[in-house]
Design an enzyme around this catalytic site. Structure first.
Site, mmCIF file in Angstrom:
data_model
loop_
_atom_site.group_PDB
_atom_site.id
_atom_site.type_symbol
_atom_site.label_atom_id
_atom_site.label_comp_id
_atom_site.label_asym_id
_atom_site.label_seq_id
_atom_site.Cartn_x
_atom_site.Cartn_y
_atom_site.Cartn_z
ATOM 1 N N HIS A 94 0.827 -1.213 0.000
ATOM 2 C CA HIS A 94 0.000 0.000 0.000
ATOM 3 C C HIS A 94 0.860 1.262 0.000
ATOM 4 C CE1 HIS A 94 0.477 1.006 4.378
ATOM 5 N NE2 HIS A 94 0.627 -0.298 4.505
ATOM 6 N N ASP A 96 -0.671 4.441 0.903
ATOM 7 C CA ASP A 96 -1.168 5.424 1.874
ATOM 8 C C ASP A 96 -0.382 5.287 3.169
ATOM 9 O OD1 ASP A 96 -2.526 2.863 2.040
ATOM 10 O OD2 ASP A 96 -3.743 3.726 3.642
ATOM 11 N N ASP A 125 6.574 1.330 5.967
ATOM 12 C CA ASP A 125 5.145 0.997 5.927
ATOM 13 C C ASP A 125 4.398 1.967 5.011
ATOM 14 O OD1 ASP A 125 2.670 -0.103 6.606
ATOM 15 O OD2 ASP A 125 2.457 1.149 8.379
ATOM 16 N N GLU A 159 -5.114 1.160 2.822
ATOM 17 C CA GLU A 159 -4.877 0.097 3.786
ATOM 18 C C GLU A 159 -5.002 0.582 5.222
ATOM 19 O OE1 GLU A 159 -2.595 -2.523 6.517
ATOM 20 O OE2 GLU A 159 -2.248 -0.418 6.026
ATOM 21 N N GLU A 160 -4.509 1.767 5.504
ATOM 22 C CA GLU A 160 -4.491 2.269 6.879
ATOM 23 C C GLU A 160 -5.886 2.612 7.399
ATOM 24 O OE1 GLU A 160 -2.041 1.956 8.626
ATOM 25 O OE2 GLU A 160 -0.184 2.178 7.476
ATOM 26 N N ASP A 184 4.579 -6.213 4.322
ATOM 27 C CA ASP A 184 3.948 -5.215 5.181
ATOM 28 C C ASP A 184 4.038 -5.602 6.650
ATOM 29 O OD1 ASP A 184 2.505 -2.899 5.731
ATOM 30 O OD2 ASP A 184 0.561 -3.877 5.516
ATOM 31 N N HIS A 420 4.642 3.647 12.180
ATOM 32 C CA HIS A 420 3.610 4.495 12.778
ATOM 33 C C HIS A 420 4.176 5.402 13.873
ATOM 34 C CE1 HIS A 420 -0.279 2.168 11.479
ATOM 35 N NE2 HIS A 420 0.620 2.246 10.514
#
Length: 455
Positions: A94, A96, A125, A159-160, A184, A420
Protein backbone atom coordinates in the site's frame (compact mmCIF):
# COMPACT_ATOMS: atom_id res chain seq x y z
CA UNK A 1 22.94 -30.51 -9.35
CA UNK A 2 21.99 -28.84 -12.64
CA UNK A 3 18.88 -27.35 -11.01
CA UNK A 4 20.93 -25.95 -8.13
CA UNK A 5 23.38 -24.34 -10.55
CA UNK A 6 20.48 -22.76 -12.43
CA UNK A 7 19.00 -21.37 -9.19
CA UNK A 8 22.38 -19.95 -8.25
CA UNK A 9 22.67 -18.29 -11.65
CA UNK A 10 19.16 -16.82 -11.38
CA UNK A 11 20.02 -15.34 -7.98
CA UNK A 12 23.29 -13.95 -9.35
CA UNK A 13 21.43 -12.18 -12.14
CA UNK A 14 18.83 -10.81 -9.73
CA UNK A 15 21.56 -9.49 -7.44
CA UNK A 16 23.42 -7.99 -10.38
CA UNK A 17 20.37 -6.09 -11.60
CA UNK A 18 19.52 -4.74 -8.14
CA UNK A 19 23.09 -3.58 -7.61
CA UNK A 20 23.06 -1.77 -10.95
CA UNK A 21 19.74 -0.04 -10.22
CA UNK A 22 20.29 0.69 -6.51
CA UNK A 23 20.42 4.48 -6.88
CA UNK A 24 17.44 4.49 -9.22
CA UNK A 25 15.41 2.42 -6.76
CA UNK A 26 16.31 4.61 -3.76
CA UNK A 27 15.43 7.72 -5.78
CA UNK A 28 12.10 6.10 -6.62
CA UNK A 29 11.39 5.37 -2.96
CA UNK A 30 12.30 8.95 -2.03
CA UNK A 31 10.01 10.24 -4.76
CA UNK A 32 7.13 8.25 -3.29
CA UNK A 33 7.82 9.20 0.34
CA UNK A 34 7.83 12.89 -0.58
CA UNK A 35 4.15 12.62 -1.53
CA UNK A 36 2.00 13.21 1.57
CA UNK A 37 -0.41 10.35 1.00
CA UNK A 38 -2.41 10.57 4.23
CA UNK A 39 -6.11 9.92 3.62
CA UNK A 40 -7.85 13.21 2.86
CA UNK A 41 -11.01 14.82 1.55
CA UNK A 42 -12.54 12.59 -1.14
CA UNK A 43 -13.46 13.74 -4.60
CA UNK A 44 -14.59 12.04 -7.80
CA UNK A 45 -11.01 11.89 -9.10
CA UNK A 46 -9.45 11.15 -5.70
CA UNK A 47 -11.70 8.85 -3.63
CA UNK A 48 -9.24 8.77 -0.70
CA UNK A 49 -7.90 12.30 -1.11
CA UNK A 50 -5.36 13.90 -3.41
CA UNK A 51 -2.27 12.51 -1.62
CA UNK A 52 -3.11 8.82 -2.06
CA UNK A 53 -4.12 9.45 -5.68
CA UNK A 54 -0.80 11.16 -6.47
CA UNK A 55 1.15 8.37 -4.75
CA UNK A 56 -0.60 5.76 -6.91
CA UNK A 57 -0.05 7.75 -10.10
CA UNK A 58 3.63 8.11 -9.26
CA UNK A 59 4.09 4.40 -8.50
CA UNK A 60 2.35 3.43 -11.74
CA UNK A 61 4.56 5.90 -13.60
CA UNK A 62 7.64 4.28 -12.07
CA UNK A 63 6.31 0.87 -13.16
CA UNK A 64 5.76 2.27 -16.66
CA UNK A 65 9.33 3.55 -16.68
CA UNK A 66 10.50 0.03 -15.82
CA UNK A 67 8.57 -1.31 -18.80
CA UNK A 68 5.66 -3.07 -17.11
CA UNK A 69 2.03 -3.33 -18.10
CA UNK A 70 0.02 -1.23 -15.62
CA UNK A 71 -3.59 -0.54 -14.74
CA UNK A 72 -5.22 2.12 -12.57
CA UNK A 73 -8.59 1.19 -11.07
CA UNK A 74 -10.19 4.61 -10.55
CA UNK A 75 -7.33 5.92 -8.38
CA UNK A 76 -8.22 3.47 -5.63
CA UNK A 77 -5.80 0.68 -6.45
CA UNK A 78 -3.55 -0.27 -9.33
CA UNK A 79 -1.07 -2.89 -10.44
CA UNK A 80 1.99 -3.66 -12.53
CA UNK A 81 2.38 -7.06 -14.16
CA UNK A 82 5.00 -9.21 -15.86
CA UNK A 83 5.01 -12.64 -17.44
CA UNK A 84 2.60 -15.01 -19.12
CA UNK A 85 0.37 -17.89 -18.10
CA UNK A 86 -3.17 -18.56 -16.96
CA UNK A 87 -2.36 -18.16 -13.26
CA UNK A 88 -1.02 -15.16 -11.37
CA UNK A 89 0.88 -14.72 -8.10
CA UNK A 90 0.92 -11.35 -6.39
CA UNK A 91 2.82 -9.01 -4.14
CA UNK A 92 0.34 -6.73 -2.38
CA UNK A 93 1.39 -3.44 -0.78
CA UNK A 94 0.00 0.00 0.00
CA UNK A 95 0.95 3.60 -0.71
CA UNK A 96 -1.17 5.42 1.87
CA UNK A 97 0.42 6.36 5.20
CA UNK A 98 -0.68 7.36 8.70
CA UNK A 99 -0.23 11.02 9.74
CA UNK A 100 3.30 12.11 10.65
CA UNK A 101 2.51 13.18 14.19
CA UNK A 102 4.94 13.55 17.07
CA UNK A 103 8.41 15.03 17.28
CA UNK A 104 10.55 14.22 14.24
CA UNK A 105 14.26 14.98 13.98
CA UNK A 106 14.04 14.57 10.18
CA UNK A 107 11.35 15.98 7.90
CA UNK A 108 8.83 13.11 7.49
CA UNK A 109 8.25 13.95 3.83
CA UNK A 110 11.79 14.83 2.78
CA UNK A 111 13.19 11.28 2.59
CA UNK A 112 16.71 12.03 3.77
CA UNK A 113 19.47 9.45 4.02
CA UNK A 114 21.62 10.10 7.08
CA UNK A 115 24.32 7.72 8.35
CA UNK A 116 22.95 4.92 6.22
CA UNK A 117 19.34 5.37 7.40
CA UNK A 118 16.48 6.49 5.16
CA UNK A 119 14.00 8.62 7.12
CA UNK A 120 10.41 9.40 6.24
CA UNK A 121 6.80 8.40 6.72
CA UNK A 122 6.29 5.24 4.69
CA UNK A 123 9.90 4.11 4.19
CA UNK A 124 8.95 0.86 5.97
CA UNK A 125 5.14 1.00 5.93
CA UNK A 126 4.77 0.50 3.04
CA UNK A 127 6.19 2.72 0.28
CA UNK A 128 9.78 1.50 0.53
CA UNK A 129 8.75 -2.15 0.10
CA UNK A 130 6.20 -1.35 -2.64
CA UNK A 131 8.62 0.59 -4.83
CA UNK A 132 11.24 -2.02 -3.96
CA UNK A 133 8.84 -4.72 -5.19
CA UNK A 134 8.71 -3.04 -8.62
CA UNK A 135 12.50 -3.27 -8.85
CA UNK A 136 12.40 -6.85 -7.53
CA UNK A 137 9.98 -7.67 -10.35
CA UNK A 138 12.31 -6.01 -12.85
CA UNK A 139 15.17 -8.09 -11.43
CA UNK A 140 13.16 -11.29 -11.94
CA UNK A 141 12.53 -10.27 -15.54
CA UNK A 142 16.25 -9.53 -15.99
CA UNK A 143 17.19 -12.95 -14.56
CA UNK A 144 15.53 -14.82 -17.41
CA UNK A 145 13.94 -17.34 -15.04
CA UNK A 146 11.34 -19.60 -16.68
CA UNK A 147 8.03 -18.65 -15.04
CA UNK A 148 4.89 -20.76 -15.09
CA UNK A 149 2.61 -17.90 -14.07
CA UNK A 150 2.41 -14.11 -14.15
CA UNK A 151 3.58 -11.88 -11.31
CA UNK A 152 1.51 -8.86 -10.33
CA UNK A 153 2.51 -6.07 -7.91
CA UNK A 154 -0.80 -4.73 -6.57
CA UNK A 155 -0.68 -1.26 -4.98
CA UNK A 156 -3.55 -0.04 -2.78
CA UNK A 157 -4.18 3.40 -1.30
CA UNK A 158 -6.51 2.80 1.67
CA UNK A 159 -4.88 0.10 3.79
CA UNK A 160 -4.49 2.27 6.88
CA UNK A 161 -8.23 3.03 6.94
CA UNK A 162 -9.79 -0.36 6.32
CA UNK A 163 -8.49 -1.69 2.98
CA UNK A 164 -11.55 -0.62 1.00
CA UNK A 165 -9.18 -0.35 -1.98
CA UNK A 166 -8.78 -4.15 -2.09
CA UNK A 167 -12.54 -4.57 -1.64
CA UNK A 168 -12.92 -2.39 -4.74
CA UNK A 169 -10.39 -4.56 -6.60
CA UNK A 170 -12.58 -7.57 -5.88
CA UNK A 171 -15.82 -5.71 -6.70
CA UNK A 172 -14.35 -4.91 -10.11
CA UNK A 173 -13.94 -8.68 -10.66
CA UNK A 174 -10.19 -8.39 -10.98
CA UNK A 175 -8.15 -11.58 -11.13
CA UNK A 176 -7.34 -13.11 -7.75
CA UNK A 177 -3.83 -14.47 -7.12
CA UNK A 178 -3.34 -18.19 -6.63
CA UNK A 179 -0.70 -17.35 -4.01
CA UNK A 180 1.37 -14.41 -2.87
CA UNK A 181 2.77 -12.30 -0.07
CA UNK A 182 2.66 -8.78 1.30
CA UNK A 183 5.86 -6.97 2.40
CA UNK A 184 3.95 -5.21 5.18
CA UNK A 185 5.19 -6.81 8.40
CA UNK A 186 8.35 -8.74 9.18
CA UNK A 187 10.55 -11.71 8.35
CA UNK A 188 10.85 -14.64 8.40
CA UNK A 189 7.13 -15.05 7.57
CA UNK A 190 3.82 -14.40 9.33
CA UNK A 191 1.61 -17.45 9.75
CA UNK A 192 -1.03 -15.73 11.90
CA UNK A 193 -2.42 -12.22 12.14
CA UNK A 194 -4.73 -11.57 15.04
CA UNK A 195 -8.33 -10.70 14.36
CA UNK A 196 -9.22 -7.04 14.83
CA UNK A 197 -12.43 -5.46 16.12
CA UNK A 198 -12.67 -1.67 15.88
CA UNK A 199 -15.48 -0.27 18.04
CA UNK A 200 -16.89 3.24 17.93
CA UNK A 201 -18.63 3.84 21.25
CA UNK A 202 -20.45 7.02 22.26
CA UNK A 203 -23.44 8.90 23.50
CA UNK A 204 -25.60 11.85 22.56
CA UNK A 205 -24.70 15.15 24.23
CA UNK A 206 -27.35 17.46 25.65
CA UNK A 207 -27.58 21.00 24.30
CA UNK A 208 -26.27 22.27 27.61
CA UNK A 209 -23.20 20.01 27.49
CA UNK A 210 -22.54 20.90 23.84
CA UNK A 211 -22.70 24.57 24.73
CA UNK A 212 -20.18 24.20 27.53
CA UNK A 213 -17.78 21.73 25.88
CA UNK A 214 -15.50 23.94 23.83
CA UNK A 215 -12.73 21.41 23.11
CA UNK A 216 -12.70 17.62 23.36
CA UNK A 217 -10.31 15.87 21.03
CA UNK A 218 -7.52 13.36 20.96
CA UNK A 219 -5.93 10.85 18.63
CA UNK A 220 -5.57 10.52 14.88
CA UNK A 221 -6.61 6.93 14.07
CA UNK A 222 -8.04 3.89 15.87
CA UNK A 223 -4.86 1.89 15.19
CA UNK A 224 -2.49 4.43 16.78
CA UNK A 225 -1.97 4.95 20.51
CA UNK A 226 -3.36 8.40 21.35
CA UNK A 227 -0.42 10.79 21.67
CA UNK A 228 -2.32 13.97 22.60
CA UNK A 229 -5.62 14.77 24.27
CA UNK A 230 -7.14 18.15 25.07
CA UNK A 231 -10.34 19.23 26.80
CA UNK A 232 -11.73 22.66 27.64
CA UNK A 233 -15.13 22.87 29.28
CA UNK A 234 -17.01 25.67 31.00
CA UNK A 235 -18.25 24.85 34.47
CA UNK A 236 -20.51 26.59 36.99
CA UNK A 237 -17.48 27.87 38.84
CA UNK A 238 -15.31 28.71 35.83
CA UNK A 239 -13.74 26.20 33.48
CA UNK A 240 -11.81 22.93 33.27
CA UNK A 241 -8.85 22.71 30.91
CA UNK A 242 -6.47 19.82 30.47
CA UNK A 243 -3.83 18.84 27.97
CA UNK A 244 -2.10 15.45 28.10
CA UNK A 245 0.90 14.35 26.07
CA UNK A 246 1.65 10.66 25.57
CA UNK A 247 3.70 8.59 23.15
CA UNK A 248 2.31 7.06 19.97
CA UNK A 249 2.72 3.41 18.97
CA UNK A 250 0.92 0.92 16.75
CA UNK A 251 -2.29 -0.53 18.17
CA UNK A 252 -0.84 -4.01 17.61
CA UNK A 253 1.50 -3.30 20.52
CA UNK A 254 -0.16 -0.56 22.60
CA UNK A 255 2.03 -1.30 25.61
CA UNK A 256 4.90 0.37 23.72
CA UNK A 257 3.11 3.72 23.85
CA UNK A 258 1.71 6.04 26.48
CA UNK A 259 -1.98 6.80 25.97
CA UNK A 260 -2.81 10.46 26.58
CA UNK A 261 -6.56 9.74 26.63
CA UNK A 262 -6.23 7.15 29.37
CA UNK A 263 -4.03 9.47 31.43
CA UNK A 264 -6.61 12.24 31.13
CA UNK A 265 -9.57 9.97 31.92
CA UNK A 266 -7.98 8.72 35.14
CA UNK A 267 -7.93 12.31 36.44
CA UNK A 268 -11.21 13.48 34.91
CA UNK A 269 -13.07 10.49 36.34
CA UNK A 270 -12.51 12.05 39.79
CA UNK A 271 -14.32 15.29 38.95
CA UNK A 272 -17.80 16.14 37.71
CA UNK A 273 -18.14 17.99 34.41
CA UNK A 274 -21.34 16.77 32.73
CA UNK A 275 -23.13 13.41 33.03
CA UNK A 276 -22.24 12.22 29.52
CA UNK A 277 -18.56 13.18 29.76
CA UNK A 278 -18.33 11.78 33.28
CA UNK A 279 -19.70 8.42 32.08
CA UNK A 280 -17.18 8.27 29.23
CA UNK A 281 -14.24 9.12 31.46
CA UNK A 282 -15.30 6.51 34.03
CA UNK A 283 -15.66 3.92 31.27
CA UNK A 284 -12.07 4.56 30.17
CA UNK A 285 -10.66 4.73 33.69
CA UNK A 286 -12.52 1.68 35.01
CA UNK A 287 -12.49 -0.68 32.04
CA UNK A 288 -9.42 0.25 30.00
CA UNK A 289 -6.84 1.94 32.21
CA UNK A 290 -3.10 1.47 31.80
CA UNK A 291 -3.09 -2.27 31.15
CA UNK A 292 -3.55 -3.22 27.50
CA UNK A 293 -4.62 -6.89 27.54
CA UNK A 294 -8.36 -6.42 28.09
CA UNK A 295 -8.55 -7.43 31.75
CA UNK A 296 -10.67 -4.43 32.71
CA UNK A 297 -13.13 -5.20 29.93
CA UNK A 298 -13.18 -8.87 30.94
CA UNK A 299 -11.92 -10.03 27.56
CA UNK A 300 -8.35 -11.07 28.37
CA UNK A 301 -7.43 -14.29 26.58
CA UNK A 302 -4.08 -15.86 25.75
CA UNK A 303 -3.27 -18.51 23.15
CA UNK A 304 0.10 -20.22 23.59
CA UNK A 305 0.87 -20.17 19.87
CA UNK A 306 -0.51 -16.75 18.85
CA UNK A 307 -0.40 -14.50 21.92
CA UNK A 308 -2.88 -12.42 23.90
CA UNK A 309 -5.66 -9.87 23.44
CA UNK A 310 -4.63 -6.22 23.07
CA UNK A 311 -6.76 -3.09 23.54
CA UNK A 312 -6.05 0.44 22.29
CA UNK A 313 -7.98 3.66 22.89
CA UNK A 314 -7.35 5.49 19.62
CA UNK A 315 -9.66 8.52 19.29
CA UNK A 316 -11.76 10.74 21.53
CA UNK A 317 -13.91 13.37 19.88
CA UNK A 318 -17.27 14.97 19.08
CA UNK A 319 -19.19 14.44 15.87
CA UNK A 320 -22.76 15.41 15.00
CA UNK A 321 -23.68 16.15 18.60
CA UNK A 322 -22.23 12.92 19.97
CA UNK A 323 -19.14 12.25 22.03
CA UNK A 324 -17.34 9.12 20.89
CA UNK A 325 -14.27 6.98 21.42
CA UNK A 326 -12.68 4.19 19.41
CA UNK A 327 -11.29 0.90 20.70
CA UNK A 328 -8.99 -1.21 18.55
CA UNK A 329 -9.08 -4.76 19.97
CA UNK A 330 -6.81 -7.50 18.56
CA UNK A 331 -7.57 -11.10 19.46
CA UNK A 332 -5.48 -14.30 19.08
CA UNK A 333 -6.42 -17.72 17.77
CA UNK A 334 -9.11 -19.54 19.78
CA UNK A 335 -10.65 -16.30 21.10
CA UNK A 336 -14.33 -15.79 20.20
CA UNK A 337 -15.00 -12.37 18.59
CA UNK A 338 -18.73 -12.64 19.44
CA UNK A 339 -17.83 -13.04 23.12
CA UNK A 340 -15.63 -9.93 22.89
CA UNK A 341 -18.46 -7.93 21.29
CA UNK A 342 -20.92 -8.94 24.01
CA UNK A 343 -18.53 -8.09 26.86
CA UNK A 344 -17.62 -4.69 25.41
CA UNK A 345 -21.31 -3.90 24.82
CA UNK A 346 -22.13 -4.90 28.40
CA UNK A 347 -19.41 -2.70 29.87
CA UNK A 348 -20.35 0.25 27.63
CA UNK A 349 -24.00 -0.05 28.61
CA UNK A 350 -23.07 0.04 32.29
CA UNK A 351 -21.73 3.56 31.68
CA UNK A 352 -24.69 4.68 29.53
CA UNK A 353 -22.69 4.37 26.31
CA UNK A 354 -23.75 2.72 23.08
CA UNK A 355 -21.79 0.88 20.42
CA UNK A 356 -22.27 2.97 17.30
CA UNK A 357 -20.34 0.78 14.89
CA UNK A 358 -18.07 -2.27 14.75
CA UNK A 359 -15.55 -3.02 12.02
CA UNK A 360 -14.23 -6.58 12.00
CA UNK A 361 -11.17 -7.96 10.28
CA UNK A 362 -11.15 -11.72 11.01
CA UNK A 363 -8.11 -13.60 12.21
CA UNK A 364 -5.78 -14.94 9.51
CA UNK A 365 -4.19 -18.30 10.22
CA UNK A 366 -2.07 -20.51 7.96
CA UNK A 367 -0.62 -23.79 9.15
CA UNK A 368 3.13 -23.65 9.67
CA UNK A 369 3.21 -26.87 7.63
CA UNK A 370 1.43 -25.36 4.61
CA UNK A 371 3.42 -25.27 1.38
CA UNK A 372 3.14 -21.48 1.15
CA UNK A 373 4.69 -20.92 4.58
CA UNK A 374 7.35 -23.54 3.91
CA UNK A 375 8.25 -21.98 0.54
CA UNK A 376 8.69 -18.49 2.02
CA UNK A 377 10.59 -19.89 5.00
CA UNK A 378 12.92 -21.69 2.61
CA UNK A 379 13.66 -18.43 0.76
CA UNK A 380 14.46 -16.76 4.08
CA UNK A 381 16.63 -19.58 5.44
CA UNK A 382 18.70 -19.82 2.27
CA UNK A 383 19.80 -16.23 2.83
CA UNK A 384 19.74 -15.90 6.61
CA UNK A 385 20.45 -19.42 7.84
CA UNK A 386 18.30 -22.01 9.60
CA UNK A 387 16.79 -21.64 13.05
CA UNK A 388 14.09 -19.02 12.54
CA UNK A 389 10.43 -19.88 12.96
CA UNK A 390 7.22 -18.47 11.47
CA UNK A 391 5.66 -15.87 13.77
CA UNK A 392 2.25 -14.56 14.81
CA UNK A 393 1.62 -10.81 15.02
CA UNK A 394 -0.97 -8.44 16.40
CA UNK A 395 -0.85 -6.15 13.39
CA UNK A 396 -3.18 -6.66 10.47
CA UNK A 397 -1.64 -6.64 7.01
CA UNK A 398 -2.89 -6.90 3.48
CA UNK A 399 -2.39 -10.68 3.71
CA UNK A 400 -5.91 -10.85 5.13
CA UNK A 401 -7.25 -9.54 1.84
CA UNK A 402 -6.69 -12.84 0.05
CA UNK A 403 -7.09 -16.37 1.36
CA UNK A 404 -3.73 -17.60 0.07
CA UNK A 405 -1.33 -14.87 1.08
CA UNK A 406 1.17 -14.37 3.92
CA UNK A 407 3.13 -11.37 5.19
CA UNK A 408 6.84 -11.59 4.31
CA UNK A 409 9.13 -8.70 5.36
CA UNK A 410 10.32 -5.99 5.32
CA UNK A 411 11.56 -5.90 8.95
CA UNK A 412 14.28 -8.36 9.93
CA UNK A 413 14.51 -9.88 13.42
CA UNK A 414 16.17 -7.37 15.73
CA UNK A 415 15.61 -4.43 13.38
CA UNK A 416 14.14 -1.33 15.03
CA UNK A 417 10.37 -1.25 14.55
CA UNK A 418 9.39 2.41 14.17
CA UNK A 419 6.32 1.90 11.99
CA UNK A 420 3.61 4.49 12.78
CA UNK A 421 6.07 6.31 15.02
CA UNK A 422 8.06 9.57 14.70
CA UNK A 423 11.32 9.25 12.75
CA UNK A 424 10.17 6.18 10.82
CA UNK A 425 13.41 4.88 9.33
CA UNK A 426 14.88 2.05 7.31
CA UNK A 427 18.51 0.99 7.25
CA UNK A 428 19.36 1.20 3.56
CA UNK A 429 21.37 -2.04 3.49
CA UNK A 430 18.56 -3.99 5.16
CA UNK A 431 15.97 -2.48 2.83
CA UNK A 432 18.08 -3.60 -0.14
CA UNK A 433 18.32 -7.08 1.37
CA UNK A 434 14.53 -7.19 1.82
CA UNK A 435 14.06 -6.29 -1.85
CA UNK A 436 16.39 -9.14 -2.87
CA UNK A 437 14.38 -11.56 -0.72
CA UNK A 438 11.18 -10.36 -2.38
CA UNK A 439 12.67 -11.01 -5.81
CA UNK A 440 13.73 -14.53 -4.82
CA UNK A 441 10.26 -15.22 -3.39
CA UNK A 442 8.53 -13.92 -6.53
CA UNK A 443 10.61 -16.26 -8.66
CA UNK A 444 9.92 -19.25 -6.39
CA UNK A 445 6.17 -18.70 -6.33
CA UNK A 446 5.91 -18.05 -10.05
CA UNK A 447 7.85 -21.14 -11.10
CA UNK A 448 6.51 -23.67 -8.58
CA UNK A 449 4.82 -26.73 -10.09
CA UNK A 450 1.58 -26.60 -8.11
CA UNK A 451 -0.05 -24.05 -5.81
CA UNK A 452 -3.46 -25.66 -5.30
CA UNK A 453 -2.46 -27.19 -1.98
CA UNK A 454 -0.48 -24.25 -0.65
CA UNK A 455 -2.89 -23.33 2.08
Amino acid sequence: MKEQKMKHEIKRRIDQYLEQTEKQMLDGIKRSVQIQSVKGEPSKEAPFGEGPRLALLDALKQADELGFKTENLDSRIGFAEYGAGEEMVAVLGHLDVVPAIGEWTHDPFCAEIYDGMLYGRGVLDDKGPVIGALYALAAVRHSGVDLKRRIRVIMGTDEESGSSCVAYYKERKQELPVAGFTPDACFPVIFCEKGCLVFEIGCELSKETLGRLQKFRGGTAPNVVMEEFEIHMLTEGGSCSMYKKGRSAHAAAPSLGINAGVAAAKELAQVRLAPEIDDMMRFIADYIGDETQGKGLGIDHTDEETGCVSVNLGILGIREGRAYLTLDIRYPNNADPEWIKKEVERKASSRNLEIQSIRHSPLMYLSKESALIKTLMNVYEQEMGAGAKPVAIGGGTYAKSFSNMAAFGPLFPGQKDCIHQPDEQAEVELLKKAVRMMAYAMAELAQAEEVNEWM
